[in-house]
Design a protein around this motif. Structure first.
Motif, short mmCIF file in Angstrom:
data_model
loop_
_atom_site.label_atom_id
_atom_site.label_comp_id
_atom_site.label_asym_id
_atom_site.label_seq_id
_atom_site.Cartn_x
_atom_site.Cartn_y
_atom_site.Cartn_z
N THR A 1 -36.81 -14.56 -46.28
CA THR A 1 -37.05 -15.40 -45.12
C THR A 1 -36.50 -14.73 -43.87
O THR A 1 -35.49 -14.02 -43.93
CB THR A 1 -36.40 -16.79 -45.27
N HIS B 1 -40.38 -9.69 -38.97
CA HIS B 1 -41.17 -9.49 -40.19
C HIS B 1 -41.49 -8.03 -40.46
O HIS B 1 -41.40 -7.57 -41.60
CB HIS B 1 -42.47 -10.32 -40.11
N TRP C 1 -40.26 -22.88 -46.93
CA TRP C 1 -40.16 -21.75 -47.85
C TRP C 1 -40.41 -22.15 -49.31
O TRP C 1 -40.93 -21.35 -50.10
CB TRP C 1 -38.82 -21.03 -47.71
N HIS D 1 -47.51 -18.77 -53.30
CA HIS D 1 -47.65 -17.36 -53.65
C HIS D 1 -47.50 -17.10 -55.14
O HIS D 1 -47.98 -16.08 -55.65
CB HIS D 1 -46.61 -16.53 -52.88
N ILE E 1 -41.32 -14.92 -45.18
CA ILE E 1 -41.63 -16.29 -44.80
C ILE E 1 -40.81 -16.67 -43.57
O ILE E 1 -39.58 -16.51 -43.57
CB ILE E 1 -41.29 -17.26 -45.96
N ASP E 2 -41.48 -17.12 -42.53
CA ASP E 2 -40.77 -17.58 -41.34
C ASP E 2 -40.26 -18.99 -41.59
O ASP E 2 -41.01 -19.97 -41.51
CB ASP E 2 -41.69 -17.55 -40.12
N HIS E 3 -38.97 -19.10 -41.92
CA HIS E 3 -38.40 -20.40 -42.28
C HIS E 3 -38.31 -21.36 -41.10
O HIS E 3 -38.03 -22.55 -41.28
CB HIS E 3 -37.01 -20.21 -42.90
N TYR F 1 -39.47 -11.44 -52.09
CA TYR F 1 -39.73 -12.41 -51.03
C TYR F 1 -38.45 -12.55 -50.21
O TYR F 1 -37.34 -12.46 -50.74
CB TYR F 1 -40.07 -13.78 -51.60
N GLU G 1 -42.38 -22.37 -41.41
CA GLU G 1 -42.99 -22.66 -42.71
C GLU G 1 -41.94 -23.23 -43.67
O GLU G 1 -40.75 -22.93 -43.55
CB GLU G 1 -43.60 -21.39 -43.31
N GLU H 1 -44.19 -22.34 -49.65
CA GLU H 1 -44.75 -20.98 -49.59
C GLU H 1 -44.55 -20.23 -50.90
O GLU H 1 -45.44 -19.51 -51.37
CB GLU H 1 -44.14 -20.21 -48.42
#
Length: 320
Positions: free
Chosen positions: A174, A180, A199, A206, A192-194, A172, A197, A202
């Motif tokens: 960020t 991405h 983190w 997941h 993950i777009d910090h 994973y 979102e 998320e």
């Protein structure tokens, strides 16, 4: 020879180009290297602004990555000869790499991989030893472990993603949405777009609430106190970021977490592992941009500027 000198601490403007004499070998175990490329690290601008003033006397030549050619060797040097391509990290506190020539001890050298350019090679030495120390030596990352790399688009992050994937981990990271695809191409399984979102939430989503086995911190801030919320029981947090303020680690205690604090590592032995991964094609240096040595001020501005015209992705390199 062209050299970048720091006479006073401050912003990028204190990096001044000057002419200096080529250094002379004075110890039989030393080698003289023609620097072909170097790179910019956070450590360089931290030194420039005076964060490590107690370790240095001005004027300072900073820089912690070198890729180049040996041009002369001391009489006791047997393993290396003129013409050999090498890459390495100058010892912290010594004369640095922002120069056309550099003197170093033979034991600091590593053979430069044959399948990359000088610019690519110059992006590796300091972060190579550091990432290997963080993932392998400290976190003891293994196949099928899960790892979260906070700040996947920087120099450390882009290399850490590739090494983690080569070790068989589920990765994973960020990063901004625009990056991405690039991050996934490096080996990240989930990005993950910090900016958009949370983190921590998320990761919980997941992993069905379990959390990840290892968290790598290249960001700082409140990461040390926040990380246990996304960490599995008995997990590890490894950080290379300074800790400017006290943090509450009560959640780490509840997870039986292990914390590791890593200052930049300049180990030739650890760099050998990176060389093998490069030569077998399992990792590839990631370069954000290349500047001539004379434009070092612009290079420092790019790494420090929080309002960039495009996101930083990989290492900033100086061509010498």
């Amino acid at each position: 020879m062209k050299t970048i000198i720091i006479k006073n601490y401050g912003g990028p403007e204190v990096l001044q180009l000057e002419e200096m004499p080529v250094p002379i070998i004075k110890d039989p175990s030393q080698v003289l290297v023609k620097v072909r490329a170097t790179s910019v690290n956070p450590l360089d601008y931290q030194i420039r602004r005076g964060d490590y003033a107690s370790f240095f006397d001005t004027p300072i030549i900073t820089g912690h990555d070198i890729a180049g050619d040996i041009v002369a060797v001391g009489e006791a040097v047997k393993k290396w000869k003129a013409g050999d391509k090498v890459y390495y990290s100058p010892r912290f506190g010594s004369s640095g790499s922002y120069s056309e020539y550099h003197i170093t001890d033979e034991f600091s050298l590593s053979r430069m991989p044959d399948n990359i350019s000088y610019e690519e090679a110059a992006s590796i030495p300091l972060i190579g030893g550091t990432v290997w120390e963080m993932l392998v030596v400290r976190a003891k990352l293994k196949k099928d472990n899960s790892i979260l790399i906070l700040g996947g688009s920087g120099g450390v992050g882009t290399l850490a993603i590739q090494i983690a994937k080569s070790l068989g981990a589920f990765v994973y990271t960020t990063g901004q949405s625009i990056l991405h695809e690039k991050l996934k191409n490096l080996g990240a399984d989930i990005v993950i777009d910090h900016h958009k979102e949370n983190w921590i939430e998320e990761i919980k989503l997941h992993t069905n609430g379990k959390g990840v086995d290892v968290i790598i911190d290249t960001v700082g801030g409140s990461t040390l106190s926040d990380s246990p919320l996304a960490l599995a029981d008995y997990g590890s947090v490894v950080t290379l970021v300074d800790i400017p303020q006290p943090q509450n680690l009560i959640n780490a205690w509840e997870k039986n977490a292990t914390y590791h604090f890593v200052f930049t590592r300049q180990s030739r032995d650890e760099l050998h592992h990176i060389t093998e991964l490069i030569e077998t094609g399992r990792i590839k240096p990631v370069i954000d941009s290349i500047y001539p040595l004379e434009d070092v001020q612009k290079a420092h501005q790019r790494i420090e500027d929080s309002k960039r015209d495009r996101p930083l992705f990989g290492k900033i390199v100086l061509s010498v």
